[in-house]
Design a protein around this motif. Structure first.
Motif, PDB file in Angstrom:
ATOM      1  N   MET A   1     -25.372-103.879 185.465  1.00 50.84           N
ATOM      2  CA  MET A   1     -24.231-103.222 184.852  1.00 50.84           C
ATOM      3  C   MET A   1     -23.163-102.932 185.897  1.00 50.84           C
ATOM      4  SD  MET A   1     -25.910-100.438 182.321  1.00 50.84           S
ATOM      5  CE  MET A   1     -26.977-100.935 180.967  1.00 50.84           C
ATOM      6  N   ASN A   2     -21.905-103.111 185.526  1.00 47.63           N
ATOM      7  CA  ASN A   2     -20.813-102.736 186.406  1.00 47.63           C
ATOM      8  C   ASN A   2     -20.444-101.271 186.263  1.00 47.63           C
ATOM      9  OD1 ASN A   2     -20.463-105.349 187.454  1.00 47.63           O
ATOM     10  ND2 ASN A   2     -19.293-105.957 185.643  1.00 47.63           N
ATOM     11  N   SER A   3     -20.748-100.685 185.095  1.00 52.22           N
ATOM     12  CA  SER A   3     -20.422 -99.280 184.873  1.00 52.22           C
ATOM     13  C   SER A   3     -21.431 -98.662 183.926  1.00 52.22           C
ATOM     14  CB  SER A   3     -19.012 -99.148 184.299  1.00 52.22           C
ATOM     15  OG  SER A   3     -18.947 -99.699 182.998  1.00 52.22           O
ATOM     16  N   ILE A   4     -21.516 -97.334 183.983  1.00 53.25           N
ATOM     17  CA  ILE A   4     -22.407 -96.592 183.102  1.00 53.25           C
ATOM     18  C   ILE A   4     -21.860 -95.173 182.954  1.00 53.25           C
ATOM     19  CG2 ILE A   4     -23.978 -95.661 184.866  1.00 53.25           C
ATOM     20  CD1 ILE A   4     -26.302 -96.483 182.952  1.00 53.25           C
ATOM     21  N   ASP A   5     -22.144 -94.565 181.827  1.00 54.47           N
ATOM     22  CA  ASP A   5     -21.743 -93.188 181.557  1.00 54.47           C
ATOM     23  C   ASP A   5     -22.846 -92.245 182.013  1.00 54.47           C
ATOM     24  OD1 ASP A   5     -20.264 -91.023 180.258  1.00 54.47           O
ATOM     25  OD2 ASP A   5     -21.807 -91.093 178.704  1.00 54.47           O
ATOM     26  N   LEU A   6     -22.452 -91.061 182.482  1.00 53.06           N
ATOM     27  CA  LEU A   6     -23.406 -90.028 182.867  1.00 53.06           C
ATOM     28  C   LEU A   6     -23.114 -88.793 182.024  1.00 53.06           C
ATOM     29  CD1 LEU A   6     -25.680 -89.064 184.758  1.00 53.06           C
ATOM     30  CD2 LEU A   6     -23.909 -88.407 186.407  1.00 53.06           C
ATOM     31  N   ASN A   7     -24.072 -88.415 181.162  1.00 54.50           N
ATOM     32  CA  ASN A   7     -23.861 -87.265 180.281  1.00 54.50           C
ATOM     33  C   ASN A   7     -24.835 -86.137 180.580  1.00 54.50           C
ATOM     34  OD1 ASN A   7     -26.111 -86.960 178.105  1.00 54.50           O
ATOM     35  ND2 ASN A   7     -25.733 -89.179 178.083  1.00 54.50           N
ATOM     36  N   ALA A   8     -24.452 -84.938 180.179  1.00 59.60           N
ATOM     37  CA  ALA A   8     -25.330 -83.776 180.316  1.00 59.60           C
ATOM     38  C   ALA A   8     -25.095 -82.828 179.150  1.00 59.60           C
ATOM     39  CB  ALA A   8     -25.076 -83.053 181.640  1.00 59.60           C
ATOM     40  N   ASP A   9     -26.138 -82.072 178.806  1.00 67.15           N
ATOM     41  CA  ASP A   9     -26.059 -81.078 177.743  1.00 67.15           C
ATOM     42  C   ASP A   9     -25.386 -79.817 178.286  1.00 67.15           C
ATOM     43  OD1 ASP A   9     -27.592 -82.973 176.470  1.00 67.15           O
ATOM     44  OD2 ASP A   9     -29.478 -81.907 176.797  1.00 67.15           O
ATOM     45  N   MET A  10     -24.429 -79.282 177.534  1.00 70.33           N
ATOM     46  CA  MET A  10     -23.655 -78.141 178.026  1.00 70.33           C
ATOM     47  C   MET A  10     -23.456 -77.078 176.948  1.00 70.33           C
ATOM     48  SD  MET A  10     -21.051 -79.632 180.689  1.00 70.33           S
ATOM     49  CE  MET A  10     -21.426 -81.154 181.552  1.00 70.33           C
ATOM     50  N   GLY A  11     -22.997 -75.920 177.410  1.00 73.27           N
ATOM     51  CA  GLY A  11     -22.760 -74.810 176.494  1.00 73.27           C
ATOM     52  C   GLY A  11     -24.037 -74.262 175.902  1.00 73.27           C
ATOM     53  N   GLU A  12     -25.167 -74.499 176.555  1.00 73.62           N
ATOM     54  CA  GLU A  12     -26.454 -74.090 175.993  1.00 73.62           C
ATOM     55  C   GLU A  12     -26.790 -72.662 176.417  1.00 73.62           C
ATOM     56  OE1 GLU A  12     -28.709 -78.216 174.969  1.00 73.62           O
ATOM     57  OE2 GLU A  12     -29.135 -77.350 176.932  1.00 73.62           O
ATOM     58  N   GLY A  13     -26.152 -71.746 175.734  1.00 72.00           N
ATOM     59  CA  GLY A  13     -26.386 -70.331 175.932  1.00 72.00           C
ATOM     60  C   GLY A  13     -25.962 -69.607 174.672  1.00 72.00           C
ATOM     61  N   PHE A  14     -25.900 -68.306 174.737  1.00 71.39           N
ATOM     62  CA  PHE A  14     -25.437 -67.528 173.586  1.00 71.39           C
ATOM     63  C   PHE A  14     -25.004 -66.170 174.112  1.00 71.39           C
ATOM     64  CE2 PHE A  14     -25.512 -65.248 169.587  1.00 71.39           C
ATOM     65  CZ  PHE A  14     -25.027 -66.202 168.701  1.00 71.39           C
ATOM     66  N   GLY A  15     -23.711 -65.845 173.922  1.00 74.17           N
ATOM     67  CA  GLY A  15     -23.196 -64.595 174.451  1.00 74.17           C
ATOM     68  C   GLY A  15     -23.267 -64.569 175.972  1.00 74.17           C
ATOM     69  N   THR A  16     -23.919 -63.541 176.513  1.00 71.11           N
ATOM     70  CA  THR A  16     -24.018 -63.420 177.970  1.00 71.11           C
ATOM     71  C   THR A  16     -25.162 -64.236 178.561  1.00 71.11           C
ATOM     72  OG1 THR A  16     -25.420 -61.446 177.763  1.00 71.11           O
ATOM     73  CG2 THR A  16     -23.044 -61.096 177.930  1.00 71.11           C
ATOM     74  N   TRP A  17     -26.005 -64.812 177.703  1.00 74.81           N
ATOM     75  CA  TRP A  17     -27.144 -65.609 178.163  1.00 74.81           C
ATOM     76  C   TRP A  17     -26.734 -67.069 178.286  1.00 74.81           C
ATOM     77  CZ3 TRP A  17     -29.728 -69.288 174.876  1.00 74.81           C
ATOM     78  CH2 TRP A  17     -30.857 -69.868 175.443  1.00 74.81           C
ATOM     79  N   SER A  18     -27.127 -67.718 179.389  1.00 74.63           N
ATOM     80  CA  SER A  18     -26.766 -69.120 179.586  1.00 74.63           C
ATOM     81  C   SER A  18     -27.878 -69.865 180.307  1.00 74.63           C
ATOM     82  CB  SER A  18     -25.479 -69.224 180.405  1.00 74.63           C
ATOM     83  OG  SER A  18     -25.129 -70.581 180.610  1.00 74.63           O
ATOM     84  N   LYS A  19     -28.132 -71.091 179.859  1.00 75.96           N
ATOM     85  CA  LYS A  19     -29.130 -71.952 180.493  1.00 75.96           C
ATOM     86  C   LYS A  19     -28.497 -73.082 181.297  1.00 75.96           C
ATOM     87  CE  LYS A  19     -32.873 -73.222 178.258  1.00 75.96           C
ATOM     88  NZ  LYS A  19     -33.952 -72.602 179.016  1.00 75.96           N
ATOM     89  N   THR A  20     -27.185 -73.287 181.179  1.00 71.48           N
ATOM     90  CA  THR A  20     -26.569 -74.451 181.816  1.00 71.48           C
ATOM     91  C   THR A  20     -25.433 -74.045 182.742  1.00 71.48           C
ATOM     92  OG1 THR A  20     -25.182 -74.720 179.825  1.00 71.48           O
ATOM     93  CG2 THR A  20     -27.159 -76.079 179.981  1.00 71.48           C
ATOM     94  N   VAL A  29     -20.341 -85.092 185.851  1.00 73.02           N
ATOM     95  CA  VAL A  29     -20.617 -86.002 184.736  1.00 73.02           C
ATOM     96  C   VAL A  29     -19.324 -86.532 184.120  1.00 73.02           C
ATOM     97  CG1 VAL A  29     -22.788 -84.828 184.248  1.00 73.02           C
ATOM     98  CG2 VAL A  29     -20.720 -84.185 182.978  1.00 73.02           C
ATOM     99  N   THR A  30     -19.470 -87.545 183.274  1.00 76.66           N
ATOM    100  CA  THR A  30     -18.313 -88.131 182.592  1.00 76.66           C
ATOM    101  C   THR A  30     -18.299 -87.814 181.102  1.00 76.66           C
ATOM    102  OG1 THR A  30     -19.589 -90.202 182.571  1.00 76.66           O
ATOM    103  CG2 THR A  30     -17.863 -89.995 184.223  1.00 76.66           C
ATOM    104  N   SER A  31     -19.421 -87.317 180.566  1.00 77.46           N
ATOM    105  CA  SER A  31     -19.484 -86.924 179.156  1.00 77.46           C
ATOM    106  C   SER A  31     -20.278 -85.631 179.031  1.00 77.46           C
ATOM    107  CB  SER A  31     -20.143 -88.015 178.307  1.00 77.46           C
ATOM    108  OG  SER A  31     -19.355 -89.190 178.279  1.00 77.46           O
ATOM    109  N   ALA A  32     -19.789 -84.730 178.157  1.00 75.16           N
ATOM    110  CA  ALA A  32     -20.426 -83.428 177.958  1.00 75.16           C
ATOM    111  C   ALA A  32     -20.902 -83.301 176.522  1.00 75.16           C
ATOM    112  CB  ALA A  32     -19.433 -82.307 178.277  1.00 75.16           C
ATOM    113  N   VAL A  60     -15.829 -85.150 175.461  1.00 71.53           N
ATOM    114  CA  VAL A  60     -16.602 -84.150 174.725  1.00 71.53           C
ATOM    115  C   VAL A  60     -17.372 -84.819 173.597  1.00 71.53           C
ATOM    116  CG1 VAL A  60     -16.412 -82.172 173.149  1.00 71.53           C
ATOM    117  CG2 VAL A  60     -15.081 -82.220 175.274  1.00 71.53           C
ATOM    118  N   GLY A  61     -18.669 -84.518 173.513  1.00 70.36           N
ATOM    119  CA  GLY A  61     -19.501 -85.005 172.414  1.00 70.36           C
ATOM    120  C   GLY A  61     -20.109 -83.845 171.658  1.00 70.36           C
ATOM    121  N   ALA A  62     -20.332 -84.026 170.366  1.00 72.16           N
ATOM    122  CA  ALA A  62     -20.952 -82.989 169.541  1.00 72.16           C
ATOM    123  C   ALA A  62     -22.472 -83.101 169.628  1.00 72.16           C
ATOM    124  CB  ALA A  62     -20.499 -83.122 168.093  1.00 72.16           C
ATOM    125  N   HIS A  63     -23.104 -82.035 170.132  1.00 75.54           N
ATOM    126  CA  HIS A  63     -24.561 -82.005 170.308  1.00 75.54           C
ATOM    127  C   HIS A  63     -25.161 -81.254 169.122  1.00 75.54           C
ATOM    128  CE1 HIS A  63     -27.852 -83.028 172.756  1.00 75.54           C
ATOM    129  NE2 HIS A  63     -28.034 -81.893 173.400  1.00 75.54           N
TER     130      HIS A  63
END
Length: 252
Positions: A1-20, A29-32, A60-63
């Protein structure tokens, strides 16, 4: 491959709690994959991630996920197809509205956790997710495992489908992901993970848990954002791909 996308899961928290570490990952990354509020995430977090992604040129992607905040979306939910269809549509519309207010838009869709794995084979739930996408009508690409039945349905519905591989997850010989109940299902060493991704990108292969070699041709590679070493892993992957002369860029 000449190119590839790198994605990660984001916004994975709630209120003051966050995992990411969203800010750290959005520098690499190039995609969230942005949590839409059902397995994690809240409106303020969704907007913050979308704003930063827009500023840094990250797609931006919808998870989308099951309605399962307590289980982080990693438990199967035996939900009726009509209800699942409405739940997915709700999440898509919510994130799209927030993304537009932040100066960007939803460019692809990737299911999360148990929903992602279930619709590889569960035809009724797969149909519900695809029906929600056609109801929404944005026509953006969808991202999933190459063998997934929902991707076949999405193609039949006229949607562009993209194949994903996982940098930090172990594979079974049939090309599906090893269940998280196995102690060896999640990889943690950044250098080991980076070497796997380079092999995916340059040779189109990955080694399964039993030692068998699987053929993969991923359009995008995922680093799980809730891994404590996610930023280090993502940076190691990006650096290794650059050293291998593979360009990292968004597919959408």
């Amino acid at each position: 491959m000449n190119s590839i996308d790198l994605n990660a899961d984001m916004g994975e928290g709630f209120g003051t709690w966050s995992k990411t570490d969203d800010d750290g990952l959005l520098q690499i990354v190039t995609s969230a994959n942005v949590a839409c509020g059902f397995h994690a995430g809240d409106p303020r977090t969704m907007r913050r991630v979308c704003q930063t992604a827009a500023e840094r040129g990250v797609s931006v992607g919808a998870h989308v996920a099951y309605r399962d905040l307590v289980g982080f979306g990693r438990r199967f939910v035996d939900v009726e197809p009509d209800e699942l269809r409405a739940d997915v549509l709700y999440q898509l519309c919510a994130l799209e509205g927030i993304a537009r207010s932040a100066g960007t838009t939803v460019r692809y869709v990737k299911p999360h956790g148990a929903l992602y794995n279930t619709i590889v084979t569960h035809e009724a739930q797969a149909r519900a997710v695809v029906d929600a996408l056609t109801d929404w009508g944005a026509g953006v690409p969808v991202l999933g495992l190459p063998s997934a039945v929902w991707l076949e349905m999405a193609r039949d519905a006229g949607l562009s489908t993209k194949h994903e591989a996982f940098a930090d997850r172990a594979y079974l010989p049939d090309g599906t992901l090893a269940t998280r109940s196995r102690p060896d299902s999640v990889l943690h060493d950044p250098e080991e993970i980076a070497a796997r991704v380079v092999k995916m990108a340059t040779e189109g292969t990955i080694v399964a848990i039993d030692g068998s070699v699987l053929d993969v041709q991923p359009d995008s590679v995922c680093v799980h954002g809730d891994n404590p070493k996610a930023v280090a892993v993502a940076q190691a992957v990006r650096d290794a791909l650059g050293d291998a002369s593979v360009t990292v860029k968004a597919f959408a």
